[in-house]
Design a protein around this motif. Structure first.
Motif, short mmCIF file in Angstrom:
data_model
loop_
_atom_site.label_atom_id
_atom_site.label_comp_id
_atom_site.label_asym_id
_atom_site.label_seq_id
_atom_site.Cartn_x
_atom_site.Cartn_y
_atom_site.Cartn_z
N SER A 118 0.82 -1.21 -0.03
CA SER A 118 -0.07 0.15 0.06
C SER A 118 0.72 1.45 -0.12
CB SER A 118 -0.91 -0.03 1.19
OG SER A 118 -0.22 -0.01 2.37
N MET A 119 2.21 1.11 0.15
CA MET A 119 2.96 2.35 -0.07
C MET A 119 3.38 2.72 -1.34
SD MET A 119 5.92 2.42 2.87
CE MET A 119 6.92 0.91 2.17
N HIS A 120 3.12 1.76 -2.42
CA HIS A 120 3.49 1.81 -3.70
C HIS A 120 2.29 2.50 -4.47
CE1 HIS A 120 5.50 0.57 -7.32
NE2 HIS A 120 4.32 0.28 -7.91
N PHE A 121 2.54 3.50 -5.42
CA PHE A 121 1.83 4.40 -6.31
C PHE A 121 2.29 4.26 -7.63
CE2 PHE A 121 0.56 5.59 -2.41
CZ PHE A 121 -0.97 5.84 -2.38
N GLU A 122 1.85 3.72 -8.68
CA GLU A 122 2.63 3.88 -10.12
C GLU A 122 1.62 4.31 -11.14
OE1 GLU A 122 2.35 -0.33 -12.46
OE2 GLU A 122 3.61 -0.48 -10.21
N VAL A 123 2.21 4.95 -12.41
CA VAL A 123 1.47 5.30 -13.41
C VAL A 123 0.53 4.15 -13.85
CG1 VAL A 123 1.58 6.69 -15.72
CG2 VAL A 123 3.01 7.21 -13.77
N SER A 124 -0.69 4.52 -14.25
CA SER A 124 -1.34 3.45 -15.27
C SER A 124 -1.23 3.33 -16.53
CB SER A 124 -2.95 3.70 -14.98
OG SER A 124 -3.05 4.95 -15.86
N ARG A 125 -1.44 2.43 -17.02
CA ARG A 125 -0.95 2.38 -18.55
C ARG A 125 -1.90 3.22 -19.45
NH1 ARG A 125 -1.07 -3.45 -21.84
NH2 ARG A 125 -0.50 -2.55 -24.05
#
Length: 285
Positions: free
Chosen positions: A266-273
């Motif tokens: 839950s710390m991880h945020f990433e750009v969507s496709r």
């Protein structure tokens, strides 16, 4: 009639904490913007309501006891200019709050992630395989350690900047998107904004336990966040309440939250496709 002033003072003591607790609930802030801000406030109020009620009950019991003491002292006080109700009682602690009255730190509070498998509905993960297909590997040889990016298409677009309360190194479009997210958080929830910390962004390495498979962090398209520098426990299905609020802002901007992974992160945020394809179409990557 000698008891009347003492009773009025005591009632003021009793009513003060009640007014202090209830007043924010009836005031409406004029400059709120639509979106996650309303969810943020509501979620915190729900989490804190039981604690506030318990605190209020304790204060009421303490003040009721103090009222009885004041009334008893007033009934024994002599009349006249040398004493009585116009004289401050020797026991000044009667009017002081006794015992701790700490409110739980709501943003750092650890809670279960509701419907975590569905928190990214509508968004598609880019993933290391797709990223490698589009851009090529981030560097020729990957190890378990963070190393420099050598990909000729991407390395020139890497920047290190202070974005809101954190400093990160990512691809320029990701930095720009993150800055917009942080701006929205600052406007709608400045207390949460001030508590945001990072555990890192760019880290060019292979996913631990694999051979040569790059993580999303390796492409400068992911960031790890936390509240007050306290790292989340990986894979327990729980997270800090503040991160569940942050996730609303990131999702609105087209970022995927790692809370939905099979092994919750839950710390991880990433750009969507979708967002990545948009940047490529616009010539940003």
């Amino acid at each position: 009639m000698r008891l009347l002033p003492a009773i009025l003072i005591s009632l003021a003591i009793v009513l003060a904490p009640i007014i202090w607790l209830l007043l924010p609930a009836v005031l409406v802030e004029e400059n709120l913007i639509d979106g996650p801000a309303i969810d943020s406030g509501a979620r915190i109020e729900i989490e804190m309501l039981n604690q506030r009620v318990e605190d209020l009950q304790i204060q009421m019991e303490q003040l009721t006891s103090e009222l009885s003491n004041v009334a008893a002292q007033a009934s024994r006080a002599p009349m006249g200019s040398g004493g009585g109700l116009n004289t401050v009682p020797d026991d000044a602690d009667t009017f002081r709050q006794s015992g701790p009255n700490e409110i739980i730190d709501s943003y750092a509070q650890v809670v279960l992630i509701a419907n975590r498998r569905k928190v990214n509905d509508g968004l598609v993960i880019a993933g290391p395989r797709h990223l490698t297909k589009v851009f090529g590997p981030p560097r020729e040889v990957l190890s378990d350690n963070c190393e420099a990016m050598t990909n000729p298409r991407l390395k020139g677009k890497l920047v290190t900047e202070k974005v809101g309360p954190i400093r990160v190194r990512m691809l320029q479009p990701a930095i720009d998107s993150l800055r917009e997210i942080m701006k929205n958080i600052q406007v709608t929830d400045p207390d949460l904004y001030a508590r945001i910390n990072t555990a890192g962004a760019l880290c060019v390495r292979q996913i631990r336990g694999t051979r040569g498979r790059a993580s999303t962090h390796s492409f400068g398209l992911a960031v790890d966040l936390n509240i007050d520098g306290v790292l989340d426990t990986l894979g327990d299905g729980k997270t800090q309440l503040g991160l569940t609020i942050l996730a609303d802002f990131f999702r609105s901007e087209g970022w995927v939250w790692g809370a939905a992974w099979g092994r919750e992160d839950s710390m991880h945020f990433e750009v969507s496709r979708q967002l990545l394809d948009e940047w490529i179409k616009d010539g940003k990557l």
